[in-house]
Motif scaffolding. Structure first.
Motif, PDB file in Angstrom:
ATOM      1  N   HIS A 110      -2.852   6.588   5.512  1.00 57.69           N
ATOM      2  CA  HIS A 110      -1.928   5.476   5.300  1.00 57.69           C
ATOM      3  C   HIS A 110      -1.896   4.529   6.496  1.00 57.69           C
ATOM      4  O   HIS A 110      -1.925   3.297   6.329  1.00 57.69           O
TER       5      HIS A 110
ATOM      6  N   ASP B 165       3.904  -2.303   3.761  1.00 53.91           N
ATOM      7  CA  ASP B 165       3.857  -0.852   3.921  1.00 53.91           C
ATOM      8  C   ASP B 165       4.891  -0.220   2.987  1.00 53.91           C
ATOM      9  O   ASP B 165       6.090  -0.281   3.227  1.00 53.91           O
TER      10      ASP B 165
ATOM     11  N   THR C 294       0.838  -1.198   0.000  1.00 55.23           N
ATOM     12  CA  THR C 294       0.000   0.000   0.000  1.00 55.23           C
ATOM     13  C   THR C 294       0.873   1.248   0.000  1.00 55.23           C
ATOM     14  O   THR C 294       1.828   1.346   0.777  1.00 55.23           O
TER      15      THR C 294
ATOM     16  N   ASP D  84      -2.346  -9.657  -3.682  1.00 51.04           N
ATOM     17  CA  ASP D  84      -3.066  -8.395  -3.503  1.00 51.04           C
ATOM     18  C   ASP D  84      -4.379  -8.418  -4.277  1.00 51.04           C
ATOM     19  O   ASP D  84      -5.449  -8.098  -3.748  1.00 51.04           O
TER      20      ASP D  84
ATOM     21  N   ALA E 157      -5.649  -3.367   5.125  1.00 50.85           N
ATOM     22  CA  ALA E 157      -5.339  -4.194   3.955  1.00 50.85           C
ATOM     23  C   ALA E 157      -4.422  -5.359   4.314  1.00 50.85           C
ATOM     24  O   ALA E 157      -4.545  -6.449   3.756  1.00 50.85           O
TER      25      ALA E 157
ATOM     26  N   THR F 298       0.602   5.673  -0.204  1.00 52.09           N
ATOM     27  CA  THR F 298      -0.273   6.837  -0.097  1.00 52.09           C
ATOM     28  C   THR F 298       0.495   8.064  -0.563  1.00 52.09           C
ATOM     29  O   THR F 298       1.637   8.274  -0.146  1.00 52.09           O
TER      30      THR F 298
ATOM     31  N   VAL G 162      -5.204   2.420   6.399  1.00 54.47           N
ATOM     32  CA  VAL G 162      -5.371   1.521   5.251  1.00 54.47           C
ATOM     33  C   VAL G 162      -4.343   0.388   5.286  1.00 54.47           C
ATOM     34  O   VAL G 162      -4.670  -0.770   4.976  1.00 54.47           O
ATOM     35  N   VAL G 163      -3.114   0.687   5.663  1.00 55.72           N
ATOM     36  CA  VAL G 163      -2.103  -0.374   5.792  1.00 55.72           C
ATOM     37  C   VAL G 163      -2.555  -1.417   6.815  1.00 55.72           C
ATOM     38  O   VAL G 163      -2.443  -2.627   6.595  1.00 55.72           O
TER      39      VAL G 163
ATOM     40  N   VAL H 202     -11.380  -2.102   4.211  1.00 55.82           N
ATOM     41  CA  VAL H 202     -10.620  -0.927   3.788  1.00 55.82           C
ATOM     42  C   VAL H 202     -11.485   0.330   3.874  1.00 55.82           C
ATOM     43  O   VAL H 202     -11.038   1.389   4.344  1.00 55.82           O
TER      44      VAL H 202
ATOM     45  N   GLU I 155      -3.073   4.243  -3.071  1.00 59.72           N
ATOM     46  CA  GLU I 155      -2.960   3.028  -3.884  1.00 59.72           C
ATOM     47  C   GLU I 155      -3.075   1.854  -2.920  1.00 59.72           C
ATOM     48  O   GLU I 155      -2.118   1.502  -2.224  1.00 59.72           O
ATOM     49  N   VAL I 156      -4.255   1.269  -2.855  1.00 61.09           N
ATOM     50  CA  VAL I 156      -4.551   0.285  -1.804  1.00 61.09           C
ATOM     51  C   VAL I 156      -3.661  -0.941  -1.927  1.00 61.09           C
ATOM     52  O   VAL I 156      -3.156  -1.467  -0.928  1.00 61.09           O
ATOM     53  N   GLY I 157      -3.469  -1.412  -3.136  1.00 62.72           N
ATOM     54  CA  GLY I 157      -2.650  -2.600  -3.355  1.00 62.72           C
ATOM     55  C   GLY I 157      -2.288  -2.722  -4.820  1.00 62.72           C
ATOM     56  O   GLY I 157      -2.675  -1.884  -5.646  1.00 62.72           O
TER      57      GLY I 157
END
Length: 500
Positions: free
Chosen positions: A430, A441, A413, A472, A437, A415, A433-434, A485, A463-465
């Motif tokens: 960040h 990191d 992930t 992913d 997900a 950000t 979400v890290v 998420v 960018e989530v994954g």
């Protein structure tokens, strides 16, 4: 919302004046010009310190379109324009330019609640050229018109970092005791600093400019502001100012009709308000080139505006409403722009839309927040339209959701932010979400993605994954993952906004 606790008024200035000895005092009145447009000085006048002119910042900040961040705890001022980042500390001659230490001849100071900065040192970093006219005690500044910066109609945003470390957003200009050039002193609109400022160019022996139309009516009802013109199209630029709270509307290619001209005292007129959120209305001939009428609403507290659609081009209407926290959620890509293709042939646009809609559903449950989506279906929205949507709605936060693509072995992930005032928001997003997900990191990073560069509020792209990574991607298209998420994003937004 968090608002500044310090009356910060800010300029960017320093000029070495060869006709004055080091340590000499400034002339009784130093006149300031930007591209030959006269700038109205604040009550704290420019002065000479050790041979350098220092000035309160808000005049030049408005003209240049710089952004300012103030950290009260460290007494640090950060000035950003484009890729230039300048950090100064009150009473210190050391500055950081793009992270490199540079010594100045004079340090920034605070005088009567106004932050005073060295003009030439900062101005030259931002592409300003200077000329000193000794006979008239005038500083003539010339802004480079060949760069890619926006016209000087956009807002100047000041972010006040509160002592508790929370990065708060404030309306769009450095606070000042005399906030509005061309309309007189902020606390006494009837007293202008320049009786000649704003006088039209169509009088006397000169023929009227056919491109300049006449503004005939300014009315504020209990609900809305209505402005009318004899002819021509009313297309104002708008900005919100703080300390005191105001909303400013500039109508280009407009002059005042005779009835309003007669109301001007030193280029400042005043009208009563029927609106419960507005104390009074002020108006002026703000500029001659181009001819511009400025209308200012002095607010009793914070408020927002919403432009209303009008069938008549010569009438413009905006409702004035109580301020509500507004968050824009941007689902990346859409329609003919599918984004990245996943390892199994899925489209990024589908992941971003599904996740964004889940964020919208969860965050909308909090009635303190207005949630707006740049797209809620498979629609293509140009990047500039996404930016305008957020800016026009005076959003407090902007979040763009994406999926990444690279080598199949890369996972994680990331950000992204662009401007300094977005760092705190990026770090908060960040972190959450890290954790949700569970991917690697890959840190918070700086980039020049348009939606986080051109927006005027703290803006982040996550960018989530990696859709190009099988692990992913396998998770990212599952409802349970998207739900987790989305919930983490909502928690991050609420933490950043201090909504408990």
């Amino acid at each position: 919302m968090k608002y500044p606790v310090l009356l910060l008024t800010f300029v960017v200035f320093m000029l070495l004046l060869p006709t004055y000895a080091f340590g000499a005092e400034a002339p009784a009145s130093i006149k300031l010009f930007m591209n030959e447009k006269k700038l109205v000085s604040d009550e704290v006048q420019p002065r000479i310190v050790s041979g350098n002119t220092i000035v309160p910042v808000r005049i030049i900040a408005e003209e240049i379109g710089a952004k300012v961040e103030w950290d009260e705890r460290t007494r640090k001022v950060t000035i950003t324009k484009g890729d230039v980042n300048i950090q100064l500390t009150i009473d210190s001659k050391s500055a950081l330019i793009k992270g490199k230490k540079v010594d100045m001849e004079v340090s920034p100071i605070i005088t009567n609640g106004n932050t005073m900065l060295p003009l030439r040192f900062i101005g030259e970093q931002l592409g300003i050229e200077f000329k000193w006219d000794a006979p008239t005690s005038s500083v003539h500044m010339f802004k480079n018109t060949d760069d890619n910066s926006k016209p000087v109609t956009g807002p100047v945003e000041v972010i006040d970092k509160n002592p508790d470390g929370q990065n708060g957003k404030t309306p769009t200009l450095p606070p000042t005791t005399n906030p509005d050039p061309g309309t007189g002193k902020g606390t006494d609109p009837g007293k202008g600093t320049d009786p000649e400022a704003g006088k039209g160019t169509s009088g006397g022996d000169k023929a009227p400019d056919p491109n300049v139309h006449v503004l005939t009516s300014i009315e504020l009802t209990a609900n809305e502001l209505v402005v009318k013109a004899k002819d021509g199209t009313l297309t104002p630029t708008m900005m919100k100012l703080a300390n005191p709270n105001r909303i400013v509307f500039d109508f280009p290619n407009m002059s005042l009709d005779d009835s309003y001209q007669k109301m001007l005292v030193n280029n400042a007129g005043e009208l009563p308000s029927k609106h419960p959120l507005v104390q009074k209305i002020r108006f002026s001939k703000f500029s001659d080139n181009p001819a511009t009428v400025r209308v200012i609403l002095d607010l009793k507290s914070t408020a927002d505006y919403r432009v209303q659609t009008s069938k008549a081009t010569n009438q413009w209407t905006a409702s004035i409403i109580e301020h509500q926290i507004t968050v824009v959620i941007d689902a990346g890509h859409g329609d003919q722009d599918p984004g990245a293709l996943s390892i199994t042939g899925k489209h990024e646009k589908d992941f971003t839309l599904a996740t964004a809609k889940k964020v919208n559903s969860l965050l909308s449950q909090d009635k303190r927040v207005v949630v707006l989506m740049t797209r809620s279906d498979d629609t293509f929205i140009p990047l500039d339209d996404r930016v305008s949507f957020a800016n026009d709605n005076q959003a407090d936060l902007f979040l763009s959701i994406h999926g990444n693509s690279a080598k199949a072995t890369i996972t994680g992930t990331e950000t992204y932010y662009n401007r300094p005032e977005s760092i705190a928001f990026a770090n908060t997003i960040h972190k959450y979400v890290v954790g949700a997900a569970g991917f690697a990191d890959r840190k918070v990073r700086q980039a020049d993605y348009r939606v986080i560069t051109k927006t005027t509020m703290p803006a982040v792209l996550v960018e989530v994954g990696y859709l190009s990574n099988k692990n992913d991607e396998a998770a990212m298209y599952k409802d349970a993952f998207q739900d987790k998420v989305a919930a983490s994003i909502v928690s991050a937004i609420k933490e950043y906004l201090n909504l408990k």
